[in-house]
Scaffold this active site. Structure first.
Site, mmCIF file in Angstrom:
data_model
loop_
_atom_site.group_PDB
_atom_site.id
_atom_site.type_symbol
_atom_site.label_atom_id
_atom_site.label_comp_id
_atom_site.label_asym_id
_atom_site.label_seq_id
_atom_site.Cartn_x
_atom_site.Cartn_y
_atom_site.Cartn_z
ATOM 1 N N ASP A 1 0.827 -1.202 0.000
ATOM 2 C CA ASP A 1 0.000 0.000 0.000
ATOM 3 C C ASP A 1 0.864 1.255 0.000
ATOM 4 O OD1 ASP A 1 -2.787 1.303 0.708
ATOM 5 O OD2 ASP A 1 -1.329 2.189 2.080
ATOM 6 N N TYR B 1 2.455 10.348 0.011
ATOM 7 C CA TYR B 1 3.556 9.954 0.883
ATOM 8 C C TYR B 1 4.859 10.508 0.308
ATOM 9 C CZ TYR B 1 0.188 6.527 2.737
ATOM 10 O OH TYR B 1 -0.914 5.914 3.286
ATOM 11 N N TYR C 1 -5.415 0.694 8.604
ATOM 12 C CA TYR C 1 -4.087 1.304 8.685
ATOM 13 C C TYR C 1 -3.783 1.660 10.143
ATOM 14 C CZ TYR C 1 -6.117 6.143 8.468
ATOM 15 O OH TYR C 1 -6.809 7.314 8.681
#
Length: 306
Positions: free
Chosen positions: A52, A57, A204
């Site tokens: 993932d 990010y 998450y």
């Protein structure tokens, strides 16, 4: 490695997922990119095939690093990424959110390029922008699917009302939201609704953003650019001083329970997330190969309701 279905979508992924937020290098503490890349390869070798990531990010850095790391091994993994932010590419800075169709289509092309692939297994809308009609969002996702650029689509951080609206125009394969021993908010509405709709759930923060690794002490601090330095964790004060110290004490007790079963507190945290029948994948960030081995060993630990 156990493989789990994402509702009735047809998508299947490893129960343990390889989370890559830290691989972005600019938001989540210090990291050795070479060691993290080695951990990624080791994960695939151990059957951790759900990877993932997100264009946010870094921003962008993580997808670039991951694209290089997966060279020659792309066909072995189920690759998940996310769009939905406005990003200043030159400055590598997030400047807002947008789920407008043209933006989704354009940003997905960038994801494909950075990840060095011609398709994404699961594309998620990272956060709702609260302005674009969800019918338009779903239309863009359906377009990408019809073009063969994505196999499945879903959302992240959406509530039940938003997902119900999405379902009017297509079928979500998954919702990705924070869920761990210190945050059970999703059990009230989101998880029961997903189960009823046969939609997968990606958890998450399975290790509570490091708190449940057992590595933190009362002296632990975070550099200014680490998002945890704000004290907040997705609406919870987990890293504010008083809460942080209270949690450290709790983790010490959990360490004792885990040790009584020949396990670590991190393994306990992962096994707890995976014990929920609606969880398709528990995402865990990995910085070093030795962490990966510890995490993999948690998947076979079956916790009882007691």
């Amino acid at each position: 490695m156990e493989q789990r279905p994402y509702g009735n979508s047809g998508l299947v992924g490893s129960a343990l997922g390889f989370g890559t937020w830290a691989l972005g290098t600019t938001q989540y503490g210090e990291i050795d990119v070479q060691q993290a890349t080695e951990a990624c390869h080791l994960a695939i070798d151990h059957g951790v095939t759900l990877i993932d990531t997100a264009e946010a990010y870094g921003p962008l850095y993580c997808e670039e690093i991951l694209g290089q790391a997966l060279a020659g091994r792309r066909h072995e993994v189920t690759l998940v990424t996310k769009v939905g932010f406005l990003i200043d590419d030159a400055a590598h800075k997030i400047v807002g959110r947008s789920s407008e169709p043209a933006h989704i289509l354009k940003r997905t092309e960038g994801c494909l390029q950075r990840l060095q692939t011609d398709y994404i297994d699961l594309l998620l809308i990272h956060w709702p922008d609260h302005k674009t009609p969800l019918s338009d969002v779903m239309g863009a996702l359906e377009t990408l699917k019809s073009q063969g650029k994505i196999r499945y689509y879903g959302v992240s951080n959406f509530n039940v009302a938003m997902m119900a609206e999405c379902q009017r125009y297509g079928h979500l394969a998954a919702n990705q939201v924070g869920y761990h021993l210190l945050d059970r908010r999703m059990e009230r509405e989101v998880l029961p609704w997903l189960a009823a709709q046969q939609i997968g759930f990606m958890a998450y923060g399975s290790l509570a953003f490091g708190l449940l690794t057992g590595a933190f002490t009362p002296e632990t601090t975070f550099v200014d650019w680490d998002w945890r330095s704000s004290g907040k964790a997705f609406g919870l004060p987990l890293f504010e001083r008083e809460w942080f110290l209270k949690t450290i004490r709790l983790v010490e007790r959990l360490k004792g329970f885990a040790a009584d079963h020949g396990r670590t507190v991190a393994q306990l945290a992962i096994a707890w997330v995976l014990s929920h029948p609606e969880v398709s994948t528990a995402l865990v960030g990995v910085r070093r190969p030795e962490e990966l081995k510890e995490n993999v060993a948690a998947v076979d630990w079956r916790l009882t309701p007691d």
